[in-house]
Design a protein around this motif. Structure first.
Motif, PDB file in Angstrom:
ATOM      1  N   ASP A  57       1.925  -5.190   2.028  1.00 32.71           N
ATOM      2  CA  ASP A  57       2.852  -4.197   1.475  1.00 32.71           C
ATOM      3  C   ASP A  57       4.035  -4.874   0.771  1.00 32.71           C
ATOM      4  N   GLN A  58       4.559  -5.934   1.384  1.00 31.82           N
ATOM      5  CA  GLN A  58       5.680  -6.659   0.764  1.00 31.82           C
ATOM      6  C   GLN A  58       5.264  -7.262  -0.577  1.00 31.82           C
ATOM      7  N   VAL A  59       4.087  -7.883  -0.584  1.00 27.56           N
ATOM      8  CA  VAL A  59       3.599  -8.510  -1.820  1.00 27.56           C
ATOM      9  C   VAL A  59       3.341  -7.456  -2.888  1.00 27.56           C
ATOM     10  N   ALA A  60       2.847  -6.297  -2.481  1.00 24.98           N
ATOM     11  CA  ALA A  60       2.577  -5.221  -3.430  1.00 24.98           C
ATOM     12  C   ALA A  60       3.861  -4.727  -4.097  1.00 24.98           C
ATOM     13  N   VAL A  61       4.909  -4.570  -3.299  1.00 23.63           N
ATOM     14  CA  VAL A  61       6.197  -4.137  -3.849  1.00 23.63           C
ATOM     15  C   VAL A  61       6.730  -5.190  -4.816  1.00 23.63           C
ATOM     16  N   GLU A  62       6.626  -6.451  -4.434  1.00 28.17           N
ATOM     17  CA  GLU A  62       7.098  -7.529  -5.304  1.00 28.17           C
ATOM     18  C   GLU A  62       6.293  -7.573  -6.605  1.00 28.17           C
ATOM     19  N   PHE A  63       4.996  -7.313  -6.514  1.00 28.53           N
ATOM     20  CA  PHE A  63       4.154  -7.292  -7.712  1.00 28.53           C
ATOM     21  C   PHE A  63       4.628  -6.208  -8.680  1.00 28.53           C
ATOM     22  N   VAL A  64       4.872  -5.015  -8.146  1.00 23.73           N
ATOM     23  CA  VAL A  64       5.322  -3.914  -9.000  1.00 23.73           C
ATOM     24  C   VAL A  64       6.652  -4.255  -9.653  1.00 23.73           C
ATOM     25  N   ARG A  65       7.586  -4.777  -8.870  1.00 27.79           N
ATOM     26  CA  ARG A  65       8.929  -5.057  -9.405  1.00 27.79           C
ATOM     27  C   ARG A  65       8.934  -6.207 -10.404  1.00 27.79           C
ATOM     28  N   THR A  66       7.926  -7.091 -10.279  1.00 24.24           N
ATOM     29  CA  THR A  66       7.849  -8.235 -11.188  1.00 24.24           C
ATOM     30  C   THR A  66       7.000  -7.923 -12.419  1.00 24.24           C
ATOM     31  N   ARG A 118       5.482  -4.805 -13.190  1.00 26.96           N
ATOM     32  CA  ARG A 118       5.642  -3.433 -13.714  1.00 26.96           C
ATOM     33  C   ARG A 118       7.112  -3.054 -13.556  1.00 26.96           C
ATOM     34  N   ALA A 119       7.963  -3.873 -14.174  1.00 28.15           N
ATOM     35  CA  ALA A 119       9.409  -3.739 -13.965  1.00 28.15           C
ATOM     36  C   ALA A 119       9.949  -2.390 -14.415  1.00 28.15           C
ATOM     37  N   SER A 120       9.237  -1.698 -15.292  1.00 30.34           N
ATOM     38  CA  SER A 120       9.687  -0.383 -15.753  1.00 30.34           C
ATOM     39  C   SER A 120       9.466   0.708 -14.708  1.00 30.34           C
ATOM     40  N   SER A 121       8.796   0.378 -13.611  1.00 29.76           N
ATOM     41  CA  SER A 121       8.533   1.371 -12.563  1.00 29.76           C
ATOM     42  C   SER A 121       9.835   1.968 -12.037  1.00 29.76           C
ATOM     43  N   ILE A 122       9.876   3.262 -12.002  1.00 28.95           N
ATOM     44  CA  ILE A 122      11.026   3.951 -11.410  1.00 28.95           C
ATOM     45  C   ILE A 122      10.855   4.051  -9.898  1.00 28.95           C
ATOM     46  N   LEU A 123       9.615   4.196  -9.467  1.00 28.87           N
ATOM     47  CA  LEU A 123       9.330   4.295  -8.037  1.00 28.87           C
ATOM     48  C   LEU A 123       9.618   2.970  -7.328  1.00 28.87           C
ATOM     49  N   GLN A 124       9.391   1.854  -8.040  1.00 33.02           N
ATOM     50  CA  GLN A 124       9.643   0.506  -7.521  1.00 33.02           C
ATOM     51  C   GLN A 124       8.758   0.141  -6.333  1.00 33.02           C
ATOM     52  N   ARG A 125       7.615   0.779  -6.245  1.00 36.79           N
ATOM     53  CA  ARG A 125       6.613   0.440  -5.232  1.00 36.79           C
ATOM     54  C   ARG A 125       5.283   1.015  -5.701  1.00 36.79           C
ATOM     55  N   PRO A 126       4.178   0.551  -5.131  1.00 39.31           N
ATOM     56  CA  PRO A 126       2.903   1.178  -5.475  1.00 39.31           C
ATOM     57  C   PRO A 126       2.820   2.582  -4.879  1.00 39.31           C
ATOM     58  N   ALA A 127       2.066   3.441  -5.524  1.00 47.86           N
ATOM     59  CA  ALA A 127       1.771   4.746  -4.941  1.00 47.86           C
ATOM     60  C   ALA A 127       0.708   4.573  -3.867  1.00 47.86           C
ATOM     61  N   THR A 128       0.608   5.539  -2.981  1.00 45.07           N
ATOM     62  CA  THR A 128      -0.503   5.563  -2.036  1.00 45.07           C
ATOM     63  C   THR A 128      -1.660   6.320  -2.679  1.00 45.07           C
ATOM     64  N   VAL A 129      -2.843   6.098  -2.168  1.00 49.42           N
ATOM     65  CA  VAL A 129      -4.006   6.816  -2.716  1.00 49.42           C
ATOM     66  C   VAL A 129      -3.862   8.313  -2.484  1.00 49.42           C
ATOM     67  N   GLU A 130      -3.213   8.685  -1.396  1.00 51.96           N
ATOM     68  CA  GLU A 130      -3.003  10.113  -1.110  1.00 51.96           C
ATOM     69  C   GLU A 130      -2.071  10.755  -2.134  1.00 51.96           C
ATOM     70  N   GLU A 131      -1.074  10.002  -2.594  1.00 53.50           N
ATOM     71  CA  GLU A 131      -0.153  10.544  -3.593  1.00 53.50           C
ATOM     72  C   GLU A 131      -0.875  10.824  -4.909  1.00 53.50           C
ATOM     73  N   VAL A 132      -1.795   9.956  -5.263  1.00 52.86           N
ATOM     74  CA  VAL A 132      -2.613  10.204  -6.459  1.00 52.86           C
ATOM     75  C   VAL A 132      -3.535  11.397  -6.229  1.00 52.86           C
ATOM     76  N   ALA A 133      -4.173  11.426  -5.070  1.00 53.67           N
ATOM     77  CA  ALA A 133      -5.117  12.499  -4.765  1.00 53.67           C
ATOM     78  C   ALA A 133      -4.452  13.866  -4.771  1.00 53.67           C
ATOM     79  N   ASN A 134      -3.209  13.937  -4.337  1.00 55.93           N
ATOM     80  CA  ASN A 134      -2.513  15.229  -4.297  1.00 55.93           C
ATOM     81  C   ASN A 134      -2.461  15.880  -5.675  1.00 55.93           C
ATOM     82  N   LEU A 135      -2.186  15.081  -6.695  1.00 57.05           N
ATOM     83  CA  LEU A 135      -2.137  15.629  -8.048  1.00 57.05           C
ATOM     84  C   LEU A 135      -3.518  16.077  -8.505  1.00 57.05           C
ATOM     85  N   VAL A 136      -4.523  15.286  -8.195  1.00 56.51           N
ATOM     86  CA  VAL A 136      -5.887  15.630  -8.615  1.00 56.51           C
ATOM     87  C   VAL A 136      -6.346  16.929  -7.960  1.00 56.51           C
ATOM     88  N   VAL A 137      -6.084  17.074  -6.671  1.00 61.44           N
ATOM     89  CA  VAL A 137      -6.491  18.299  -5.973  1.00 61.44           C
ATOM     90  C   VAL A 137      -5.809  19.510  -6.603  1.00 61.44           C
TER      91      VAL A 137
END
Length: 264
Positions: free
Chosen positions: A208-217, A219-238
């Motif tokens: 999880d720590q490495v994932a957050v660092e990856f996004v911030r490094t 995908r620096a334009s990320s407003i969320l500043q962390r990866p989404a969870t698969v459930e967060e993606v699924a919620n929109l699809v449903v």
């Protein structure tokens, strides 16, 4: 909002793990008769067990088949002749320098990421139009808009999905059949976790720590500043698959944490 998909049959391609499994779980939880698909019988059986643990009353079945070929699609549609909801989630990815990408790799990515969805939509959309109700969702990516220099072949396929979805939405104009694309950004799928595991072990950090660092490094334009969870993606699809989303069609819907720096 209560989403009720009782009486609907939903097919989610490549849904034995990651985003696809989360989507299938969400659809089953909403009451849909849900079809799980994976390349191997073993992965399908394991996913069905996991689904029934997560949703004890799930109305779910599984079909094994590799959807990167016309033969694999034919096997699936023979087993599942009709569907009210189709989620085209099948896809492959991986970085590779442009000058080293072979014609065979370009073709493999196109067949898996693009033609699987084309073939499935070509089959299932006819019935949706005849019944005047249906939902088709292409799982694209923010890489469709932010083409990665190290995955140009992947970005191309994700952009192609947007074109196909928009065109199919126009084809269904005036009906109760909607076609949309959903664009995830960095997401903590099983594949991403596996990719980051070695780095995490080398650095003595959690995945999880490495994932957050990856996004911030990266995908620096990320407003969320962390990866989404698969459930967060699924919620929109449903939601997009629901009756409540009846006025949403021909859209490219981002669940990318704000990575794409755009106000539209």
């Amino acid at each position: 909002m209560h989403i009720d998909l009782s009486g609907k049959t939903a097919l989610v391609s490549a849904s034995t793990a990651g985003i696809g499994f989360a989507i299938a779980t969400g659809l089953a939880r909403a009451g849909a008769h849900t079809i799980i698909n994976g390349r191997s019988e073993a992965s399908v059986v394991a996913s069905l067990d996991a689904m029934r643990d997560a949703v004890p009353n799930a109305d779910v079945r599984g079909i094994a088949g590799d959807l990167s070929s016309a033969d694999g699609i034919a096997k699936l549609v023979h087993a599942v002749p009709t569907a009210d909801i189709l989620v085209n989630n099948a896809g492959i990815y991986g970085p590779e320098p442009f000058f080293e990408i072979s014609d065979e790799t370009w073709e493999r990515f196109f067949q898996t990421n693009v033609m699987s969805g084309v073939r499935l939509a070509r089959h299932y959309m006819r019935g949706m139009l005849e019944r005047d109700w249906g939902r088709i969702v292409f799982i694209s990516s923010e890489s469709a808009l932010n083409i990665p220099a190290d995955m140009i072949h992947y970005g191309m396929t994700k952009t192609a999905q947007l074109s196909i979805a928009r065109g199919l939405a126009k084809l269904a104009a005036g009906t109760q059949v909607t076609v949309n694309s959903v664009l995830p950004g960095p997401t903590m799928s099983d594949g991403v976790k596996s990719m980051l595991k070695e780095t995490a072990e080398q650095q003595g950090k959690s995945v999880d720590q490495v994932a957050v660092e990856f996004v911030r490094t990266h995908r620096a334009s990320s407003i969320l500043q962390r990866p989404a969870t698969v459930e967060e993606v699924a919620n929109l699809v449903v939601y997009v698959c629901s009756a409540q989303a009846s006025a949403t069609t021909g859209a490219a819907l981002r669940v990318d944490g704000g990575v794409v720096d755009s106000i539209v």
